[in-house]
Design a protein around this motif. Structure first.
Motif, PDB file in Angstrom:
ATOM      1  N   GLU B 216      90.928 -22.334 -37.451  1.00 19.09           N
ATOM      2  CA  GLU B 216      92.251 -21.882 -37.090  1.00 19.09           C
ATOM      3  C   GLU B 216      92.058 -20.139 -36.155  1.00 19.09           C
ATOM      4  O   GLU B 216      91.212 -19.198 -36.094  1.00 19.09           O
ATOM      5  CB  GLU B 216      93.447 -21.531 -38.291  1.00 19.09           C
ATOM      6  CG  GLU B 216      94.591 -20.304 -38.042  1.00 19.09           C
ATOM      7  CD  GLU B 216      95.604 -19.625 -39.209  1.00 19.09           C
ATOM      8  OE1 GLU B 216      94.679 -20.227 -40.716  1.00 19.09           O
ATOM      9  OE2 GLU B 216      96.708 -18.696 -38.365  1.00 19.09           O
ATOM     10  N   VAL B 217      92.660 -20.673 -34.882  1.00 18.33           N
ATOM     11  CA  VAL B 217      93.166 -19.170 -33.977  1.00 18.33           C
ATOM     12  C   VAL B 217      94.570 -19.255 -33.668  1.00 18.33           C
ATOM     13  O   VAL B 217      94.784 -20.147 -34.015  1.00 18.33           O
ATOM     14  CB  VAL B 217      92.272 -20.008 -33.203  1.00 18.33           C
ATOM     15  CG1 VAL B 217      92.439 -19.314 -31.477  1.00 18.33           C
ATOM     16  CG2 VAL B 217      90.924 -19.644 -32.995  1.00 18.33           C
ATOM     17  N   ASP B 218      94.647 -18.290 -34.248  1.00 19.18           N
ATOM     18  CA  ASP B 218      96.327 -17.535 -34.733  1.00 19.18           C
ATOM     19  C   ASP B 218      97.078 -17.314 -33.442  1.00 19.18           C
ATOM     20  O   ASP B 218      96.506 -16.054 -33.524  1.00 19.18           O
ATOM     21  CB  ASP B 218      96.543 -17.052 -36.490  1.00 19.18           C
ATOM     22  CG  ASP B 218      97.328 -16.948 -36.643  1.00 19.18           C
ATOM     23  OD1 ASP B 218      98.553 -17.192 -35.878  1.00 19.18           O
ATOM     24  OD2 ASP B 218      97.540 -16.171 -37.355  1.00 19.18           O
ATOM     25  N   VAL B 219      98.190 -18.191 -32.918  1.00 20.23           N
ATOM     26  CA  VAL B 219      98.400 -17.177 -31.787  1.00 20.23           C
ATOM     27  C   VAL B 219      99.933 -17.387 -31.955  1.00 20.23           C
ATOM     28  O   VAL B 219     100.440 -18.561 -32.484  1.00 20.23           O
ATOM     29  CB  VAL B 219      97.670 -17.436 -30.785  1.00 20.23           C
ATOM     30  CG1 VAL B 219      96.828 -17.579 -29.797  1.00 20.23           C
ATOM     31  CG2 VAL B 219      98.527 -19.676 -30.420  1.00 20.23           C
ATOM     32  N   PRO B 220     101.067 -16.939 -31.250  1.00 26.25           N
ATOM     33  CA  PRO B 220     100.434 -15.329 -30.357  1.00 26.25           C
ATOM     34  C   PRO B 220     100.638 -14.411 -31.531  1.00 26.25           C
ATOM     35  O   PRO B 220      99.513 -13.067 -31.267  1.00 26.25           O
ATOM     36  CB  PRO B 220     101.633 -14.970 -29.560  1.00 26.25           C
ATOM     37  CG  PRO B 220     102.727 -16.225 -30.328  1.00 26.25           C
ATOM     38  CD  PRO B 220     102.719 -16.798 -31.176  1.00 26.25           C
TER      39      PRO B 220
END
Lengths: 483, 483
Positions: B216-220
């Motif tokens: 998971e790369v949580d954005v924004p």
């Protein structure tokens, strides 16, 4: 319960130092290293350093020399620590050429010189060692790490501590006793037991790490579980402890237990307990009351009679008896002069015990009981086992200190967190010089933070250092080095 | 965060069953086994048993056949579990004769038949297996254990669960991104980071255990730490998240991150977060406010713009995007139809998501957030991911459930205790049939007690089952099996 070694001389941790050196090179920001500090725990007796940072080859080789250079224990210990320290470096896959690996590290060989040819692990065994890291004379600049020790246990000595194993208590009798096979009916379940082979394995495991194992069979109190298998040991069904002082069977059984477990525990100290004996119910049990009358004893005399008889049996098996301090308070004059008095109730006990010529172990429960969760690392760190003993020959009677980890609210799921990092505070108190210990608390805390994260990296589940109660979770998201 | 596998068919744990059989023979009193129960966790889809108790030889040998019988992963898995299960039986030193060892155990060989020749670990891979233990025909009575599977992952499937790795959050950016090397300046310290090689090792380690790793790369939102290395990502120093929606640099960097980590994470699902975005401060930042005006957007439109742009980038890297449910609530109609909606805020979300044709993962935080310490094992056990979805084709859109282990008050010292034993309750809910699950709570608790002690014996620090708050110590001295 965890016993943190006798008071040592000149002891520090060689491979830990190398670990520190090897990890050091990759660090610089965030949690800032203070370059005036030495990140070794516990602090060595003496330390001098140069101003170069050296790297250690993960394939570090070992050369063992001297009279004691052939012991397998030492070779295994070296391999074990190398694996722990360099576990992140196992696959140096980018380097295909061994010569190239050698050339990028400063230290590729360790030489250990062992002077003694004995591998006996006895009380007072010389655990000291000296580690030099020096430039070798040769064509190219190279470094060599040399450890010189008197016994192999000096070379092993690191995190390992004497283990005091309080095996049996009122709730459970988990150990197999071949002579009295119903005793371990008193275990919680059949799954939660130690066979003779299990216990022997623990002692062998400990020996390869230089750890003494002192067993405790606590009598006559804390022994209710004995009667599950042999109800005759209970004075009555409503008075299940202390053990029945009136019967020969009680002492025959104790002698049988001691004979059986003497084969498991070679260490010369053996703990007989003797604490928290509630003698009241003896007097309420008709046959015991009668026996007391017949023998012209009060319950407290019977308590003394029991403890001294257990001491005699232990001594007959070639053990030195250790007893909790209640026995010293109640009948110091009658205790066998070999007795080691084990302090726990409060401060000031060892000074009294050594004044009367007894040996002593310091475990003041106000500061060195790890299951007391409100005891902070500073309180543990600042407790001095030799306090109140100025005479040097009397100081020698203090065998050391022991931090105690009682298991009432502990199981596999939280025992490591209860022990660490606070046990490390006691370790430095016991192992380092008074000068080293006099550094300010801030400095020590900074080093302890570093050490607890090192423990975590090695798989030891050390809890945050500064939480008000021990073994509590981190209070919020943050670095390991600040909690 | 720990993702407990998609909803399976016919799944249970073969070597665990053998472990149970082998341990069973030595037990009988104390904590009493209920012979009408099957001590397997989670329960298999179907089970029939005879009335003989069999023992398994600790030197159990393996015969691998079928199209997929040559995979190293399976052979290693077999060795690994054999080591775990029989760790107490390593030295069968009393038996000197191999033939004699063979003769005292009932089962000495396991045959595994693997039908598929693919070792690809993809979503929906067939994890089912069947274990038979049957009498062989021959001169003497002998038994054989046979496992038949479609893929090697069926044979491996045991405790392993999909791992959802929430790598980055507002406090720390610990992952190395070669294209943007300053990003991990946002880590707590240089010691607390993952190199590309570290992350790849974790994925490789997981694959050999049949575990998908979803990054998971949580954005924004949840992205403040990104700006430590690249302050241009912050709208302003007082508005550090959500990330700056106005700059091409923001999306170039996201694309760069995704390109770099796509090489690490082969799993087809990729989590883009999108939760808890506090869009208020965008409107208070002059250049963002101006940009919104120029583009005729309100902050909520900019949130949608950001999430959809991130989805496009992820899809362009051949990933299927997963987003937290806020994105579904805010702009379901605009989400890419491939989107997997990840529930967390409460009940009833998956029914709505699948009604609109989206796939869904159930993680209702009221019952399946393990960091909620007041959630009991019963609440976890009784939560049904398919609740409210009666249509079978819609049920198939629920990929499964995930129990979440958020790290705010967790580190190495207490993470296992927070996860176990409660995660096991969710595992059985996901893996076993409704009929199996309908047994009374008392029966389940009895089996769960047994399972938590098995976990402890294997070195997993599972906390007591019935404490009111999770990860609490035992309340007093007692058996593992009663706490």
């Amino acid at each position: 319960m965890l016993h943190l070694s006798e008071k040592p001389h000149f002891i520090y941790t060689c491979l830990m130092l190398l670990a520190w050196v090897s990890q050091y090179v990759s660090l610089s920001t965030g949690f800032e290293l203070n370059h005036s500090l030495t990140y070794i725990w516990p602090l060595p007796h003496e330390l001098t350093s140069g101003n170069e940072t050296l790297t250690v080859n993960p394939t570090l080789s070992l050369s063992l020399i001297g009279k004691g250079g052939n012991f397998k224990i030492l070779r295994e210990g070296f391999r074990r620590y190398k694996r722990i320290i360099f576990k992140q470096s196992s696959g140096v896959s980018i380097f295909k050429n061994l010569r190239r690996i050698r050339s990028i590290y400063d230290i590729s060989q360790m030489r250990i010189i062992v002077n003694s040819d004995s591998d006996e692990l006895k009380l007072g065994v010389d655990e000291s060692y000296t580690l030099f890291i020096t430039k070798t004379k040769g064509k190219s600049i190279a470094w060599e790490a040399i450890i010189e020790v008197n016994t192999i246990y000096g070379a092993l000595r690191g995190l390992e501590n004497v283990l005091h194993w309080h095996i049996i208590d009122e709730q459970s009798f988990p150990l197999e006793i071949p002579k009295y096979p119903k005793l371990w009916n008193g275990a919680y379940t059949k799954w939660e037991r130690y066979t003779v082979e299990d216990a022997s394995k623990i002692v062998r495991f400990a020996k390869t790490r230089g750890i003494h194992v002192m067993a405790e069979v606590d009598v006559p109190g804390h022994a209710e579980s004995w009667g599950i298998g042999y109800p005759d040991l209970w004075p009555s069904t409503s008075c299940r402890e202390p053990l029945d002082v009136t019967k020969n069977f009680t002492f025959d059984l104790i002698s049988g237990i001691f004979s059986d477990i003497r084969k498991i525990f070679p260490f010369e100290l053996f703990h007989l307990g003797g604490d928290e004996v509630n003698i009241g119910c003896w007097n309420n049990t008709p046959h015991v009351k009668q026996w007391l009358k017949d023998n012209n004893m009060k319950p407290k005399d019977a308590y003394k009679y029991f403890v001294l008889k257990a001491q005699e049996i232990a001594i007959s098996k070639n053990w030195t008896p250790v007893n909790w301090e209640e026995t010293f308070h109640a009948f110091a004059g009658s205790l066998n002069p070999q007795t080691v008095v084990h302090n726990w109730l409060g401060p000031g006990v060892c000074p009294k015990a050594v004044a009367k010529g007894f040996k002593c172990i310091f475990s003041n429960s106000g500061v060195w009981y790890l299951d007391h969760l409100d005891v902070t690392w500073e309180q543990i760190y600042n407790a001095e086992p030799l306090e109140g003993i100025d005479n040097e020959s009397k100081q020698k009677l203090v065998l050391g200190g022991e931090v105690c980890m009682w298991g009432e609210t502990v199981d596999t799921s939280n025992v490591q967190q209860t022990i660490w990092p606070r046990a490390a505070a006691a370790a430095e108190r016991l192992w380092s010089t008074k000068t080293a210990l006099s550094a300010g608390t801030d400095t020590v805390l900074h080093r302890l933070h570093y050490f607890r994260c090192l423990l975590q990296r090695r798989g030891v589940q050390a809890a945050p250092v500064t939480n008000y109660y021990a073994r509590q979770p981190p209070v919020g998201p943050d670095s390991c080095y600040w909690q």
